[in-house]
Design an enzyme around this catalytic site. Structure first.
Site: not given
Ligand code: NAD
Length: 467
Positions: A115, A321, A323, A446
């Site tokens: 789109g 997220l 949700h 429980h």
């Molecule tokens: P994230 O933002 O959770 O984590 C990325 C991490 O990479 C951070 O801790 C950051 O400090 C680190 N980082 C960044 N650049 C770096 C580098 N050059 N070298 C080393 N570390 C570095 O991102 P994600 O895990 O990729 O997830 C992406 C998005 O998807 C997030 O917003 C997350 O909330 C969402 N997600 C949520 C869930 C869940 O709710 N269970 C699951 C998967 C993804």
């Protein structure tokens, strides 16, 4: 030209929920997605396939390491990776076809293609075969989600250097998986491949896990992951990754500034996601963006600077997220229908599906202290819980932070089995502005794991009957 009350671009959790609710409210809706399978990143390559892999790999590891503790002897436990991946694909097929059903039920017309906004009321859809069609919307909702961030020096090829899109489909278990980023994706997919037999090293820029979450819980989660064999390099910056034959050399900078090289078979780049608006035409028709590249909206009604164009989910500010996007989808549909849709951003749960799981709502001790808010703390441990003992899953704790004067809940952190499901009780309590005592005086069945929450809530007031 076909005309609709609402044209929704993107059929992820934000878009399809908006479509379903708007259709249900009697509005004529169109939903556009480049994938024929609805559900976006979450259902196709994100939340759902990763949870299918997490569940399967949990069973595998449990059968190998813990079943015998229950007196169940199964002999030689083997992995059939092909079957495991096929089951994951089946789960994805079932949930995405469920969304198709939902769209039909709510009389939402589905368009498959990319789109693009070509004017403030017109969206051009380009199908995979290049055919174009323009449809018109009185209102338009942008729900185009996000894509993995790729960093210079780490050229993703989908095989040796991968993002989460590929890490849910590795054809064999890598000997050594190097994960860049100790965020949610890194820890979840790192857990999957470690359980299936890989050595996993996680390289993280920051000194700790889970940014703003309560540090005690984050440290306990880290201890659990380390005990399981996951290796961590904190305060290490990844500079580049280069393929060397069948291996990849990852150059990282240590905290002292020196460089060192890690050799892996697969490198997972999980350093966050960026809003996806490439080719959307939003800038061209004058939609404003924030400095960080997200679409600017009024958070009370999700309107962009062009009032009949709305945006929700990962393309706007806030946590990425599923949700959060879903609730914004629900709210925006109701707002367009003339109702009062609303999202309570104070009550959005976070869940990390490692084992034990980590789930929380609200603020941790460090954030509350920094904000100058006086609080009381109550803690309880799964090792004292009968159901956790029966399950043989006693690792972890619940920590509750409540206002020192009013007892109102400020933050609840769970590290433990099925924390992802248990956090729902706490979200509801937040929605009702509950006090710790409200939870402490609510009957909990429980024996259940949720009694640990009740116990921690009683501990806030110093009257935990089981401590
Ligand atoms: P994230 O933002 O959770 O984590 C990325 C991490 O990479 C951070 O801790 C950051 O400090 C680190 N980082 C960044 N650049 C770096 C580098 N050059 N070298 C080393 N570390 C570095 O991102 P994600 O895990 O990729 O997830 C992406 C998005 O998807 C997030 O917003 C997350 O909330 C969402 N997600 C949520 C869930 C869940 O709710 N269970 C699951 C998967 C993804």
């Amino acid at each position: 030209m076909k005309e609709f009350d609402i044209v929704i671009i993107g059929a992820g959790p934000g878009g399809y929920v908006a479509a379903s609710r708007a259709g249900n409210l009697g509005l004529k809706c169109a939903i556009i997605d480049k994938r024929a399978e609805l559900g976006g990143t979450c259902l196709n390559v994100g939340c759902i396939p990763s949870k299918a892999l997490l569940d399967s790999s949990e069973h595998y590891e449990y059968a190998k390491k813990s079943l015998q503790d229950h007196g169940v002897l199964v002999g030689d436990v083997k992995l059939d990776l092909k079957a495991l991946l096929e089951r994951k694909d089946k789960v994805v097929r079932e949930v995405t076809s469920g969304i198709d059903y939902l769209m039909k039920k709510n009389k939402v017309e589905k368009f498959t293609g990319t789109g693009k906004l070509v004017s403030p009321h017109e969206v051009e859809i380009t199908a995979q075969d290049g055919k174009k069609e323009i449809i018109q919307g009185k209102n338009i909702i942008i729900a185009t989600g996000s894509v993995p961030i790729e960093i210079p020096g780490l050229p993703v090829d989908g095989q040796a250097i991968v993002t989460s899109d590929h890490a849910i489909n590795l054809p064999q278990v890598p000997e050594h998986l190097v994960v860049i980023g100790a965020g949610v994706i890194g820890l979840e997919l790192g857990s999957v491949w470690r359980r299936l037999g890989a050595r996993v090293t996680v390289v993280e820029l920051l000194p700790r896990l889970f940014g703003t979450a309560d540090k005690q819980i984050a440290d306990l989660a880290l201890r659990a992951l380390k005990q399981q064999g996951m290796e961590f390099l904190f305060e290490h910056k990844v500079l580049k990754a280069e393929k060397k034959g069948s291996k990849v050399n990852v150059t990282v900078q240590q905290p002292d500034g020196k460089e060192t090289v890690l050799m892996g078979d697969v490198v997972l780049v999980a350093v966050g996601r960026r809003p996806f608006t490439d080719g959307l035409g939003a800038k061209e028709i004058g939609i404003e963006f924030t400095e960080r590249g997200r679409i600017k909206v009024d958070r009370h009604n999700y309107r962009t600077n062009i009032p009949h164009i709305y945006a929700i989910g990962d393309v706007i500010d806030g946590p990425m997220l599923a949700h959060k996007a879903e609730d914004e989808g629900l709210a925006v549909a109701e707002i367009i229908a003339g109702q009062k849709g609303h999202v309570n951003y104070e009550a959005i749960p976070w869940v990390v599906y490692t084992w034990p799981e980590v789930a929380w709502v609200g603020r941790g001790e460090e954030e509350l202290t920094a904000a100058g808010i006086a609080y009381k703390v109550g803690k309880s441990y799964f090792k004292a819980n009968g159901r956790a003992k029966a399950m043989h899953e006693t690792e972890g704790m619940v920590k509750i932070l409540a206002d020192k004067k009013t007892d109102r809940l400020l933050g609840v952190f769970i590290l433990g089995p099925r924390a992802s499901d248990m956090i729902a009780e706490v979200v509801l309590a937040f929605e009702f502005g509950a006090s710790a005592e409200d939870i402490g005086r609510s009957v909990h069945a429980h024996p259940t794991l949720s009694e640990v929450i009740r116990d921690a809530a009683q501990a806030v007031g110093g009257w935990a009957v089981n401590q």
